[in-house]
Design a protein around this motif. Structure first.
Motif, PDB file in Angstrom:
ATOM      1  N   THR A 260       0.846  -1.209   0.000  1.00  0.00           N
ATOM      2  CA  THR A 260       0.000   0.000   0.000  1.00  0.00           C
ATOM      3  C   THR A 260       0.876   1.252   0.000  1.00  0.00           C
ATOM      4  OG1 THR A 260      -1.751  -1.186   1.144  1.00  0.00           O
ATOM      5  CG2 THR A 260      -1.843   1.204   1.276  1.00  0.00           C
ATOM      6  N   ALA A 261       1.952   1.210   0.781  1.00  0.00           N
ATOM      7  CA  ALA A 261       2.874   2.361   0.812  1.00  0.00           C
ATOM      8  C   ALA A 261       3.466   2.605  -0.575  1.00  0.00           C
ATOM      9  CB  ALA A 261       3.985   2.099   1.830  1.00  0.00           C
ATOM     10  N   LYS A 262       3.859   1.533  -1.254  1.00  0.00           N
ATOM     11  CA  LYS A 262       4.471   1.669  -2.586  1.00  0.00           C
ATOM     12  C   LYS A 262       3.443   2.197  -3.590  1.00  0.00           C
ATOM     13  CE  LYS A 262       7.705   1.246  -5.646  1.00  0.00           C
ATOM     14  NZ  LYS A 262       8.906   2.092  -5.600  1.00  0.00           N
ATOM     15  N   ILE A 263       2.212   1.693  -3.479  1.00  0.00           N
ATOM     16  CA  ILE A 263       1.150   2.109  -4.405  1.00  0.00           C
ATOM     17  C   ILE A 263       0.879   3.609  -4.240  1.00  0.00           C
ATOM     18  CG2 ILE A 263      -1.345   1.907  -4.808  1.00  0.00           C
ATOM     19  CD1 ILE A 263      -0.979  -1.145  -4.088  1.00  0.00           C
ATOM     20  N   LEU A 264       0.882   4.074  -2.992  1.00  0.00           N
ATOM     21  CA  LEU A 264       0.540   5.478  -2.731  1.00  0.00           C
ATOM     22  C   LEU A 264       1.698   6.424  -3.015  1.00  0.00           C
ATOM     23  CD1 LEU A 264      -1.508   5.082   0.549  1.00  0.00           C
ATOM     24  CD2 LEU A 264      -2.375   5.832  -1.679  1.00  0.00           C
ATOM     25  N   ASN A 265       2.907   5.905  -2.970  1.00  0.00           N
ATOM     26  CA  ASN A 265       4.073   6.781  -3.154  1.00  0.00           C
ATOM     27  C   ASN A 265       5.114   6.053  -4.023  1.00  0.00           C
ATOM     28  OD1 ASN A 265       5.794   8.937  -2.870  1.00  0.00           O
ATOM     29  ND2 ASN A 265       5.469   9.132  -0.654  1.00  0.00           N
ATOM     30  N   PRO A 266       4.764   5.846  -5.316  1.00  0.00           N
ATOM     31  CA  PRO A 266       5.585   4.967  -6.152  1.00  0.00           C
ATOM     32  C   PRO A 266       7.000   5.485  -6.394  1.00  0.00           C
ATOM     33  CG  PRO A 266       3.785   5.962  -7.431  1.00  0.00           C
ATOM     34  CD  PRO A 266       3.560   6.348  -6.006  1.00  0.00           C
ATOM     35  N   GLY A 267       7.218   6.765  -6.154  1.00  0.00           N
ATOM     36  CA  GLY A 267       8.558   7.333  -6.380  1.00  0.00           C
ATOM     37  C   GLY A 267       9.544   6.990  -5.266  1.00  0.00           C
ATOM     38  N   ARG A 268       9.068   6.478  -4.164  1.00  0.00           N
ATOM     39  CA  ARG A 268       9.958   6.155  -3.031  1.00  0.00           C
ATOM     40  C   ARG A 268      10.387   4.700  -3.105  1.00  0.00           C
ATOM     41  NH1 ARG A 268      10.690  11.305  -2.223  1.00  0.00           N
ATOM     42  NH2 ARG A 268       8.651  12.287  -2.275  1.00  0.00           N
ATOM     43  N   LYS A 269      11.540   4.451  -2.508  1.00  0.00           N
ATOM     44  CA  LYS A 269      11.959   3.053  -2.360  1.00  0.00           C
ATOM     45  C   LYS A 269      11.311   2.536  -1.076  1.00  0.00           C
ATOM     46  CE  LYS A 269      16.177   0.342  -2.335  1.00  0.00           C
ATOM     47  NZ  LYS A 269      17.617   0.349  -2.547  1.00  0.00           N
ATOM     48  N   VAL A 270      10.487   1.497  -1.204  1.00  0.00           N
ATOM     49  CA  VAL A 270       9.820   0.931  -0.022  1.00  0.00           C
ATOM     50  C   VAL A 270      10.451  -0.433   0.274  1.00  0.00           C
ATOM     51  CG1 VAL A 270       7.642   0.109   0.979  1.00  0.00           C
ATOM     52  CG2 VAL A 270       7.655   2.121  -0.532  1.00  0.00           C
ATOM     53  N   ILE A 271      10.859  -0.604   1.509  1.00  0.00           N
ATOM     54  CA  ILE A 271      11.549  -1.837   1.889  1.00  0.00           C
ATOM     55  C   ILE A 271      10.788  -2.531   3.014  1.00  0.00           C
ATOM     56  CG2 ILE A 271      13.686  -2.768   2.895  1.00  0.00           C
ATOM     57  CD1 ILE A 271      15.148  -0.497   1.478  1.00  0.00           C
ATOM     58  N   LEU A 272      10.510  -3.822   2.796  1.00  0.00           N
ATOM     59  CA  LEU A 272       9.951  -4.686   3.843  1.00  0.00           C
ATOM     60  C   LEU A 272      11.123  -5.527   4.341  1.00  0.00           C
ATOM     61  CD1 LEU A 272       7.283  -5.726   5.210  1.00  0.00           C
ATOM     62  CD2 LEU A 272       7.105  -7.376   3.352  1.00  0.00           C
ATOM     63  N   PRO A 273      11.513  -5.363   5.600  1.00  0.00           N
ATOM     64  CA  PRO A 273      12.766  -5.996   6.053  1.00  0.00           C
ATOM     65  C   PRO A 273      12.808  -7.521   6.028  1.00  0.00           C
ATOM     66  CG  PRO A 273      12.173  -4.182   7.501  1.00  0.00           C
ATOM     67  CD  PRO A 273      11.001  -4.403   6.593  1.00  0.00           C
TER      68      PRO A 273
END
Ligand code: CIZ
Length: 297
Positions: free
Chosen positions: A63-76
């Motif tokens: 959901t974080a990636k979908i809402l802010n696709p320009g950011r690198k989202v990492i799930l540890p």
């Protein structure tokens, strides 16, 4: 100390650490922001940080990636999933729509990006009633949590809520029973349960609330039995140290417990594991999530 190294690396890399209320206490302690999935989604959408380290389960990081696709989202960790989300497939949503033409499709955020792409709007446990109330449609296909669907139906008898699938549930929340409610009452506690709990537990509890709702209600009573993931009592105790919060022993979501401080450190050192959502799916899912976020809170 590992927590100091995490904070140092996060600052150096311009990373923000978001953590769900159900994460381990030590992970909660290193987070920049703690919250429920709605609060975290809003933070993820608004952040200007280059990197989002998301301590939660996969659908939340998606959901974080979908809402802010320009950011690198990492799930540890790679295998922090949600069995409830996996109970629903996009094919099931399409078939249900075909059987109920004219019905709205409301999906709990605890669903895959592919399913969200089929939804008219998403909801969380914090806003499920408000989301369904906002719709013009009287018939609503609601999934994947049947107990949350029941909770919404209790609040909105004028609507017809059809659970999709009929028996979707969270394995942790359906384990709470009337004896847990009775034990809380015998201690003199106010009993709060999550709306993913079974209907009999909801009916016997003093309050049914999302974790965000629990945060808001907690100051009103001195002693609580909390029928949700036990880490929530850590969060509540930090916020309100003068009150007593009793979890049910062993009430652990194993997926929410997968991320350890070592994993957060590894994520910052290596950039693993980056979350990706296919562009066309993300665009359709974003529409359903943003429609939810745009509702008045
Ligand atoms: O919506 C969420 O974040 C979950 C999974 C529970 C809650 O009530 O906050």
């Amino acid at each position: 100390m590992i927590a100091d190294e995490i904070r140092r690396l996060a600052a150096e890399q311009g990373a923000v650490i978001l953590a769900h209320n159900y994460e381990r206490p030590e992970v909660q302690d290193v987070a920049d922001f703690l919250g429920d999935s709605l609060e975290l989604a809003i933070r993820a959408k608004e952040t200007t940080a280059d990197v989002i380290i998301f301590c939660g389960v996969d659908f939340m990081a998606e959901t974080a990636k979908i809402l802010n696709p320009g950011r690198k989202v990492i799930l540890p960790v790679q295998d922090a999933t949600c069995p409830l989300a996996e109970a629903l497939t996009p094919e099931m949503v399409r078939e249900a729509r075909a059987c109920h033409p004219g019905a709205a499709v409301v999906l709990y955020v605890n669903s895959t990006a592919e399913c969200k792409a089929e939804a008219d709007i998403t909801c969380t446990s914090a806003n499920a009633v408000a989301v369904v109330r906002s719709l013009a449609e009287d018939v609503v296909l609601f999934g994947p949590d049947a107990n949350l669907a029941h909770f919404v139906q209790q609040h909105l008898p004028e609507k017809q809520i059809i659970p999709l699938p009929p028996e979707g549930h969270c394995p942790l929340h359906v384990r709470f029973s009337l004896s847990d409610v009775e034990a809380g009452h015998a201690r003199g506690d106010t009993v709060v349960c999550h709306p993913e709990c079974n209907p009999d537990v909801q009916a016997a509890s003093d309050l049914v609330a999302s974790t965000g709702g629990m945060v808001r209600e907690a100051p009103h009573h001195a002693a609580w039995t909390v029928l949700t993931e036990e880490a929530m009592t850590y969060r509540l105790s930090c916020l309100y140290p003068e009150a007593a919060f009793h979890p049910v022993e062993g009430a652990e979501c194993e997926d929410m417990k997968k991320i350890r401080l070592e994993d957060v450190l590894h994520a910052l050192r290596t950039g693993e594991y980056e979350v990706q959502v296919e562009t066309a799916i993300a665009a359709r899912a974003r529409h359903a999530i943003e429609r939810m976020i745009a509702l008045p809170r």
